[in-house]
Design a protein around this motif. Sequence first.
Motif, PDB file in Angstrom:
ATOM      1  N   ALA A 137       0.566  -1.523   0.119  1.00 24.11           N
ATOM      2  CA  ALA A 137      -0.165   0.019   0.030  1.00 24.11           C
ATOM      3  C   ALA A 137       1.024   0.990   0.107  1.00 24.11           C
ATOM      4  O   ALA A 137       0.351   1.890  -0.578  1.00 24.11           O
TER       5      ALA A 137
ATOM      6  N   GLU B 130       3.676  11.474   3.905  1.00 24.40           N
ATOM      7  CA  GLU B 130       2.781  11.507   3.987  1.00 24.40           C
ATOM      8  C   GLU B 130       2.077  10.278   3.455  1.00 24.40           C
ATOM      9  O   GLU B 130       1.207   9.769   4.358  1.00 24.40           O
TER      10      GLU B 130
ATOM     11  N   LEU C 139      -1.394   8.737   5.946  1.00 23.97           N
ATOM     12  CA  LEU C 139      -2.631   8.286   5.426  1.00 23.97           C
ATOM     13  C   LEU C 139      -2.841   7.274   5.409  1.00 23.97           C
ATOM     14  O   LEU C 139      -3.961   7.366   6.076  1.00 23.97           O
ATOM     15  N   LEU C 140      -2.379   6.083   5.749  1.00 24.88           N
ATOM     16  CA  LEU C 140      -2.567   5.486   6.117  1.00 24.88           C
ATOM     17  C   LEU C 140      -2.874   4.655   7.531  1.00 24.88           C
ATOM     18  O   LEU C 140      -3.131   4.271   7.784  1.00 24.88           O
TER      19      LEU C 140
ATOM     20  N   ALA D  95      -5.674   6.059   8.707  1.00 25.33           N
ATOM     21  CA  ALA D  95      -7.248   4.773   8.027  1.00 25.33           C
ATOM     22  C   ALA D  95      -7.291   3.628   8.687  1.00 25.33           C
ATOM     23  O   ALA D  95      -8.317   3.373   9.021  1.00 25.33           O
TER      24      ALA D  95
ATOM     25  N   VAL E  84      -3.356  -2.290  -5.499  1.00 28.04           N
ATOM     26  CA  VAL E  84      -3.497  -2.549  -3.983  1.00 28.04           C
ATOM     27  C   VAL E  84      -4.950  -2.042  -3.108  1.00 28.04           C
ATOM     28  O   VAL E  84      -5.419  -0.958  -3.540  1.00 28.04           O
TER      29      VAL E  84
ATOM     30  N   ILE F 201      -7.427  -0.374  -0.103  1.00 24.84           N
ATOM     31  CA  ILE F 201      -5.964   1.037   0.827  1.00 24.84           C
ATOM     32  C   ILE F 201      -7.968   0.750   1.347  1.00 24.84           C
ATOM     33  O   ILE F 201      -8.296   2.289   1.175  1.00 24.84           O
ATOM     34  N   PRO F 202      -8.326  -0.088   2.433  1.00 24.70           N
ATOM     35  CA  PRO F 202      -9.069   0.502   3.296  1.00 24.70           C
ATOM     36  C   PRO F 202      -9.289   1.683   4.030  1.00 24.70           C
ATOM     37  O   PRO F 202      -8.033   1.846   4.583  1.00 24.70           O
ATOM     38  N   GLY F 203     -10.501   2.156   4.404  1.00 21.72           N
ATOM     39  CA  GLY F 203     -10.021   3.833   5.167  1.00 21.72           C
ATOM     40  C   GLY F 203      -9.549   4.998   4.209  1.00 21.72           C
ATOM     41  O   GLY F 203     -10.152   5.705   4.795  1.00 21.72           O
TER      42      GLY F 203
END
Lengths: 440, 255
Positions: free
Chosen positions: A387, A400, A404-405, A408, B88, B90-92
């Motif tokens: 990701a 960033e 972000l991940l 989330a 990919v 990417i939840p959220g």
Amino acid sequence: MSSPFVQSMLAAAETMPPAHKLLDAQRRERLQAFVEHGLPTTRREAWKYTSLRALEQRSFVAVDPDAPVEVDAAQWALPGVDGPRLVFVDGVFRAELSRLDALPAGLRLQPFAAPAEAKQATQDDMLAIYRQEIRRTRDADHAFTNLDLALARSGAILVVEQDAVLTQPIHLVFAGAPASQALAWHTRNMLLVESGARASVVEHHLGWGEQSYLSNAFSDIQVDRGGTLELIVLQQSAAKATLIRHTDCHLGAAATLRLHVLELGGGLVRHDLHARLAGEGARLDTRGVFMLRERQHVDTQLAIHHQAPNTASDSVWRGVADERARGVFRGAIKVAEGADGADAALSNKNLLLSAQAEIDTKPELEIYADEVKAAHGATIGQLDERALFYLRSRGIPLAEARALLTAAFCRAVLQDLPNEALREHLSTLLSERLPADEAA
Amino acid sequence: MLKIENLHARVEGKEILKGLTLSVKPGEVHAIMGPNGAGKSTLGNVLAGRDGYEVTAGSVSYGGVDLLALEPEERAAAGVFLALQYPVEIPGVNNTYFLRAALNAQRRHRGEPELDSMKFLKLVREKLKIMQISDELLHRAVNEGFSGGEKKRNEIFQMAVLEPSLAILDETDSGLDIDALKQVAEGVNALRSSERSFLVVTHYQRLLDYIVPDFVHVLADGRIVESGDRSLAQRLEQQGYAWLAEHGEPAGAAT
């Protein structure tokens, strides 16, 4: 010879005003039990990952209720939360900072005070105290419960009367003000949602500055038949504060409790969250997240007990630890004999952002009933490399992309929070907690 | 202008690319074909800068810049776009939010002003004409729960919004039925221009019926062993990759 901690608690007990006789006897009993057992050690399973050895060597001073405090009410302002408000500063009720005028019909909201302290104490106070006292017997060896029952001088009493539907969220503020010495206070809260009633409550712990206070709270929550309580717990204690909470929830038939917990602040934080689904068709949803850095230590002990048929619980918890922080999560679900048709789901996912951070997670499942659905899972990991690359390959810089991940990952617990203004604000608070060099 | 010279790359200690040389001029569409394990996906990943791909020799310059010295996000800002074989989930992270963050990060990097949400939405609406994806997908988390075809369309949609000067399609046709393949190819064709180059990596000739390349290269055992026009792709289709071995090319490529 008892430890400095125990000695300072005994000294605090001396400052207690003479209270009601029944309570006096109860308080003495609890204090004795506390002294006898002392603080739990890591040999106790429930405290395996949280050492209190440093705390044991510290001493705290009892709060003087008459000492002036300087606080800025803007500190606890929350978007989407502008209804009735009870404010406690250093465990002392502050009427001038609270908003208790024009309470909606069906809501009783008041501070709890030991009757001898507050002459105007009502029958309700006594009832509330009594209910708590009798329920507590099984926690007789819990050090902080004993301390609370012995030393609590204030707290919130909130009753939503039968069939009352409250639209505005109720704000319970527990603030720690800057102080020159290490203070300790103990609060006791009771939230009762009667049958068919609905309410939303924000339990807000906050503190600022360098002081290292101890705040010990016991909350008793009861939702009666067909009632619904939405409880949002926002924990933003001062960075060096010690915060110990025990939340005891009791759900009657067809009662619903929806809980959102954000653990953002504090130095040493422990939360025991126990829920009994005692009536048929009771439903509990818990969502929680901790986001830790520096040397923060946050320990959540979730225990859900399905005691009646067709009860349902769904728990989603997330944890993020950076720098040298440590997170602990225990999620224990027990389905009692006769609780047939129970449905219990628990997911706990954690992210480690640094090699020095640590997270311990322990799911437990005990089932004694038939035809039970149970799903259970816990993971600890790093950010998904695939990701990260995907975001970077689209032009988003590494820092960033990580922020972000991570945001989330945490926001997953806020998704089903209906108060949109509050949800947005909490989401921002989570993002702000991200490591400074990684914030977008 | 992309210039790859004598590129050698390793993955997990294993040498995959063994001296690959290739030049792509603005506006050209190059197809890279080859059997499984030839190094097709490695090429795309090395160009986009994915971790775990170690370049041991050779060079890649893009627009006169040493591409291999740049971070993945810097390559993106320089105009390189890799459409992933496996996009990919990417939840959220909201699809639209993600795309705006990406576009604005690239614009910041290039010293251009960021687009506010109004301007961005206008751009999105415009680009939806090129690659139609539903409103619902725009507002869902990135690729989460998307079908295979939806994921690939989302890749092309991203490409349309980000407007790269070099687009690398890594087996974009894999897992697509003929209708989805046509839609994706139409999206790509709408984006062809004299300033934009494409590197279309595929195992099958089928995709090249819809995205017609200017050049076709055969990659085998980490090197380009044959180059030609689109008739080369058709020959491969008829004769299979085994033909390469008879053709006297590296033993490693033989089956």
